[in-house]
Design a protein around this motif. Structure first.
Motif, PDB file in Angstrom:
ATOM      1  N   MET A   1       0.817  -1.214   0.000  1.00 54.19           N
ATOM      2  CA  MET A   1       0.000   0.000   0.000  1.00 54.19           C
ATOM      3  C   MET A   1       0.850   1.263   0.000  1.00 54.19           C
ATOM      4  O   MET A   1       0.443   2.300   0.503  1.00 54.19           O
ATOM      5  N   ASN A   2       2.047   1.168  -0.575  1.00 52.45           N
ATOM      6  CA  ASN A   2       2.983   2.288  -0.567  1.00 52.45           C
ATOM      7  C   ASN A   2       3.406   2.637  -1.989  1.00 52.45           C
ATOM      8  O   ASN A   2       4.541   3.018  -2.239  1.00 52.45           O
ATOM      9  N   THR A   3       2.482   2.489  -2.947  1.00 51.45           N
ATOM     10  CA  THR A   3       2.787   2.766  -4.339  1.00 51.45           C
ATOM     11  C   THR A   3       1.752   3.724  -4.917  1.00 51.45           C
ATOM     12  O   THR A   3       0.782   4.103  -4.255  1.00 51.45           O
ATOM     13  N   ARG A   4       1.950   4.065  -6.163  1.00 47.87           N
ATOM     14  CA  ARG A   4       0.995   4.922  -6.852  1.00 47.87           C
ATOM     15  C   ARG A   4      -0.349   4.212  -7.037  1.00 47.87           C
ATOM     16  O   ARG A   4      -1.385   4.855  -7.193  1.00 47.87           O
ATOM     17  N   PHE A   5      -0.330   2.891  -7.029  1.00 50.31           N
ATOM     18  CA  PHE A   5      -1.547   2.116  -7.241  1.00 50.31           C
ATOM     19  C   PHE A   5      -2.257   1.904  -5.908  1.00 50.31           C
ATOM     20  O   PHE A   5      -1.719   1.272  -5.004  1.00 50.31           O
TER      21      PHE A   5
ATOM     22  N   LYS B   1      -2.284  -4.513 -26.345  1.00 49.53           N
ATOM     23  CA  LYS B   1      -1.899  -3.362 -25.524  1.00 49.53           C
ATOM     24  C   LYS B   1      -2.698  -3.398 -24.223  1.00 49.53           C
ATOM     25  O   LYS B   1      -3.847  -3.844 -24.196  1.00 49.53           O
ATOM     26  N   GLN B   2      -2.071  -2.930 -23.147  1.00 47.22           N
ATOM     27  CA  GLN B   2      -2.726  -2.882 -21.839  1.00 47.22           C
ATOM     28  C   GLN B   2      -2.985  -1.429 -21.464  1.00 47.22           C
ATOM     29  O   GLN B   2      -2.069  -0.604 -21.489  1.00 47.22           O
ATOM     30  N   ILE B   3      -4.211  -1.142 -21.106  1.00 47.12           N
ATOM     31  CA  ILE B   3      -4.582   0.196 -20.642  1.00 47.12           C
ATOM     32  C   ILE B   3      -4.971   0.070 -19.175  1.00 47.12           C
ATOM     33  O   ILE B   3      -6.036  -0.446 -18.839  1.00 47.12           O
ATOM     34  N   VAL B   4      -4.088   0.526 -18.276  1.00 48.31           N
ATOM     35  CA  VAL B   4      -4.307   0.424 -16.833  1.00 48.31           C
ATOM     36  C   VAL B   4      -4.783   1.772 -16.319  1.00 48.31           C
ATOM     37  O   VAL B   4      -4.217   2.816 -16.685  1.00 48.31           O
ATOM     38  N   SER B   5      -5.799   1.749 -15.469  1.00 50.94           N
ATOM     39  CA  SER B   5      -6.369   2.988 -14.926  1.00 50.94           C
ATOM     40  C   SER B   5      -6.455   2.911 -13.413  1.00 50.94           C
ATOM     41  O   SER B   5      -6.674   1.831 -12.846  1.00 50.94           O
ATOM     42  N   VAL B   6      -6.280   4.074 -12.769  1.00 50.98           N
ATOM     43  CA  VAL B   6      -6.416   4.190 -11.320  1.00 50.98           C
ATOM     44  C   VAL B   6      -7.329   5.380 -11.012  1.00 50.98           C
ATOM     45  O   VAL B   6      -7.463   6.303 -11.823  1.00 50.98           O
ATOM     46  N   TYR B   7      -7.934   5.332  -9.843  1.00 50.49           N
ATOM     47  CA  TYR B   7      -8.837   6.400  -9.438  1.00 50.49           C
ATOM     48  C   TYR B   7      -8.060   7.595  -8.872  1.00 50.49           C
ATOM     49  O   TYR B   7      -7.058   7.425  -8.170  1.00 50.49           O
ATOM     50  N   ASN B   8      -8.555   8.773  -9.192  1.00 54.04           N
ATOM     51  CA  ASN B   8      -8.010  10.010  -8.648  1.00 54.04           C
ATOM     52  C   ASN B   8      -9.185  10.952  -8.408  1.00 54.04           C
ATOM     53  O   ASN B   8      -9.854  11.377  -9.361  1.00 54.04           O
ATOM     54  N   HIS B   9      -9.448  11.236  -7.133  1.00 56.97           N
ATOM     55  CA  HIS B   9     -10.560  12.103  -6.753  1.00 56.97           C
ATOM     56  C   HIS B   9     -11.887  11.629  -7.342  1.00 56.97           C
ATOM     57  O   HIS B   9     -12.662  12.407  -7.902  1.00 56.97           O
ATOM     58  N   GLY B  10     -12.097  10.309  -7.236  1.00 57.99           N
ATOM     59  CA  GLY B  10     -13.383   9.754  -7.615  1.00 57.99           C
ATOM     60  C   GLY B  10     -13.557   9.386  -9.066  1.00 57.99           C
ATOM     61  O   GLY B  10     -14.613   8.866  -9.451  1.00 57.99           O
ATOM     62  N   THR B  11     -12.543   9.613  -9.911  1.00 58.11           N
ATOM     63  CA  THR B  11     -12.629   9.284 -11.328  1.00 58.11           C
ATOM     64  C   THR B  11     -11.438   8.434 -11.726  1.00 58.11           C
ATOM     65  O   THR B  11     -10.311   8.686 -11.292  1.00 58.11           O
ATOM     66  N   SER B  12     -11.697   7.423 -12.552  1.00 55.11           N
ATOM     67  CA  SER B  12     -10.637   6.520 -12.993  1.00 55.11           C
ATOM     68  C   SER B  12      -9.995   7.046 -14.273  1.00 55.11           C
ATOM     69  O   SER B  12     -10.684   7.257 -15.282  1.00 55.11           O
ATOM     70  N   TYR B  13      -8.659   7.260 -14.230  1.00 51.35           N
ATOM     71  CA  TYR B  13      -7.917   7.774 -15.376  1.00 51.35           C
ATOM     72  C   TYR B  13      -6.820   6.778 -15.770  1.00 51.35           C
ATOM     73  O   TYR B  13      -6.234   6.112 -14.904  1.00 51.35           O
ATOM     74  N   PRO B  14      -6.483   6.691 -17.060  1.00 51.41           N
ATOM     75  CA  PRO B  14      -5.343   5.858 -17.468  1.00 51.41           C
ATOM     76  C   PRO B  14      -4.046   6.414 -16.884  1.00 51.41           C
ATOM     77  O   PRO B  14      -3.873   7.630 -16.781  1.00 51.41           O
ATOM     78  N   ILE B  15      -3.147   5.512 -16.495  1.00 49.06           N
ATOM     79  CA  ILE B  15      -1.864   5.964 -15.959  1.00 49.06           C
ATOM     80  C   ILE B  15      -0.904   6.345 -17.069  1.00 49.06           C
ATOM     81  O   ILE B  15       0.093   7.036 -16.836  1.00 49.06           O
ATOM     82  N   ALA B  16      -1.169   5.916 -18.310  1.00 49.07           N
ATOM     83  CA  ALA B  16      -0.272   6.224 -19.427  1.00 49.07           C
ATOM     84  C   ALA B  16      -0.355   7.703 -19.778  1.00 49.07           C
ATOM     85  O   ALA B  16      -1.446   8.271 -19.899  1.00 49.07           O
ATOM     86  N   MET B  17       0.812   8.336 -19.933  1.00 47.31           N
ATOM     87  CA  MET B  17       0.862   9.716 -20.401  1.00 47.31           C
ATOM     88  C   MET B  17       0.542   9.757 -21.902  1.00 47.31           C
ATOM     89  O   MET B  17       0.565   8.747 -22.600  1.00 47.31           O
ATOM     90  N   ARG B  18       0.261  10.944 -22.388  1.00 43.77           N
ATOM     91  CA  ARG B  18      -0.124  11.076 -23.799  1.00 43.77           C
ATOM     92  C   ARG B  18       0.945  10.513 -24.728  1.00 43.77           C
ATOM     93  O   ARG B  18       0.637   9.757 -25.664  1.00 43.77           O
ATOM     94  N   ASP B  19       2.207  10.883 -24.518  1.00 38.37           N
ATOM     95  CA  ASP B  19       3.271  10.420 -25.416  1.00 38.37           C
ATOM     96  C   ASP B  19       3.392   8.901 -25.400  1.00 38.37           C
ATOM     97  O   ASP B  19       3.615   8.272 -26.441  1.00 38.37           O
TER      98      ASP B  19
END
Length: 390
Positions: free
Chosen positions: A61-65, A87-105
């Motif tokens: 429990m000490n990671t970005r995930f 391809k794998q698209i992984v998403s995590v929640y941030n302030h109640g909304t799930s966003y992909p962790i991959a940056m645009r580039d």
């Protein structure tokens, strides 16, 4: 005999032995949303009820995930652009909304056809998976989710149900790969040795290497108390992957294997509760990778070659400051100590060559070169160390 299986992106899964070599998957109450990134499972009676419980190693429990039943980490897997590579698209929640962790580039490099949709960084900001991909594009994708990343006790309730009980926070500092259930302190109840860490991640995620090994003292009722490294003697830097007990004529050895590094070997001594890391001797079924010297009927191992490290240092000493950078660069840094020359029988001065003392040895020695009654907290995280003295 039944079977319990764990793994990445899967729940803790129970198979019942129906006989005739057939295993039947059963739905175990309490494990319905136990999906995690599990690495290891060991069995034992940790609650004193005579039933088989389990300890399961997870991401920590000490990671970005961060994951929960309400806000799981999710993953879509599909060959989105039809080039034959999934391809794998992984998403995590941030302030109640799930966003992909991959940056645009990163996302455009994997799926170039998305460049036209997101020509600017501002266009990509705040996009969710459902914004990026149309329903038709997500159709047929493999969908996975994880609800828990805590290393935990799986308590057997005796009625076919289980309860997940997270281990203390000290066990959540990094991914746990090595687990050994053993009565280390000789009180008749099972204790736990834990080790892990994982460095194979992208820079924006961050290394998961805050653990230096941990001893958890069990009370036989399902509760575990962390033991300070200075008291237990169990210090494991690096990426540990397994812990096993080896029985010898002189007592039990505990062998910790690590990725891209030599194993660490500890001995449990009856005279004191600490585990003492040791050099090789005649009774140890371990071969030295370098030359050794025989002296007084035993083998003295040259600590400079770093096959093992000795941490059974003196009981008293001066206080010290433990620097994180020394541990982080333990693989590559060495401190040189020049031995003073000594006069031989002819009165000439003989100067010994330089002796290398690797940082791993220095760290282990520092843990014990401290004034009695001054405990040390081994909580390292995000580039800092914390020391506490009463």
């Amino acid at each position: 005999m039944d079977l319990v299986v764990v793994g990445e992106w899967m729940p803790i899964t129970v198979f019942h032995n129906a006989g005739g070599g057939k295993l039947v998957r059963v739905k175990a109450a309490g494990l319905e949303q136990s999906e995690g990134w599990w690495n290891r499972i060991v069995a034992g009676d940790f609650t004193g009820h005579g039933r088989v419980d389990f300890i399961v190693g997870n991401l920590g429990m000490n990671t970005r995930f961060q994951a929960s039943a309400a806000e799981p980490v999710t993953m879509y897997v599909k060959d989105f652009d039809g080039n034959g590579v999934s391809k794998q698209i992984v998403s995590v929640y941030n302030h109640g909304t799930s966003y992909p962790i991959a940056m645009r580039d990163e996302l455009i490099a994997a799926l170039p056809y998305l460049r036209a949709r997101y020509p600017r960084y501002a266009d990509y900001a705040g996009q969710t998976v459902s914004d990026i991909f149309a329903p038709a594009e997500l159709a047929g994708a493999t969908f996975k989710q994880a609800h828990s990343f805590a290393t935990a006790l799986v308590r057997n309730n005796g009625d076919g149900s289980f309860t997940l009980v997270p281990l203390p926070l000290e066990a959540q500092l990094a991914p746990v790969y090595g687990i050994l259930a053993q009565d280390v302190d000789g009180d008749g109840t099972l204790d736990l040795l834990l080790a892990g860490n994982f460095d194979g991640v992208q820079p924006e995620i961050g290394r998961m290497s805050a653990s230096y090994g941990l001893v958890l003292r069990g009370d036989g009722k399902g509760r575990f108390t962390p033991v300070r490294a200075a008291q237990s003697g169990f210090v494991v830097p690096g990426q540990a992957r397994d812990i096993q007990r080896v029985r010898t004529r002189r007592g039990d050895l505990y062998v910790v294997t690590r990725n891209n590094d030599r194993p660490l070997i500890f001995r449990s001594t009856a005279a004191k509760p600490a585990l003492a890391a040791l050099g090789l001797d005649d009774d140890d079924p371990v071969a030295a990778a370098h030359a050794v010297q025989r002296h007084a009927g035993g083998i003295l191992h040259d600590l400079d070659v770093r096959d093992v490290v000795r941490i059974d240092g003196p009981e008293a000493g001066t206080r010290f400051e433990l620097h994180r950078h020394v541990v982080d660069h333990e693989q590559g840094l060495a401190a040189r100590k020049e031995r003073a020359g000594s006069a031989n029988t002819n009165g000439n001065t003989a100067t010994a060559g330089p002796r290398h003392e690797y940082a791993g040895k220095i760290i282990h020695q520092q843990l014990f070169d401290r004034a009695t009654g001054h405990p040390l907290d081994l909580f390292f995280g995000q580039g800092r160390s914390r020391q506490r003295a009463p």
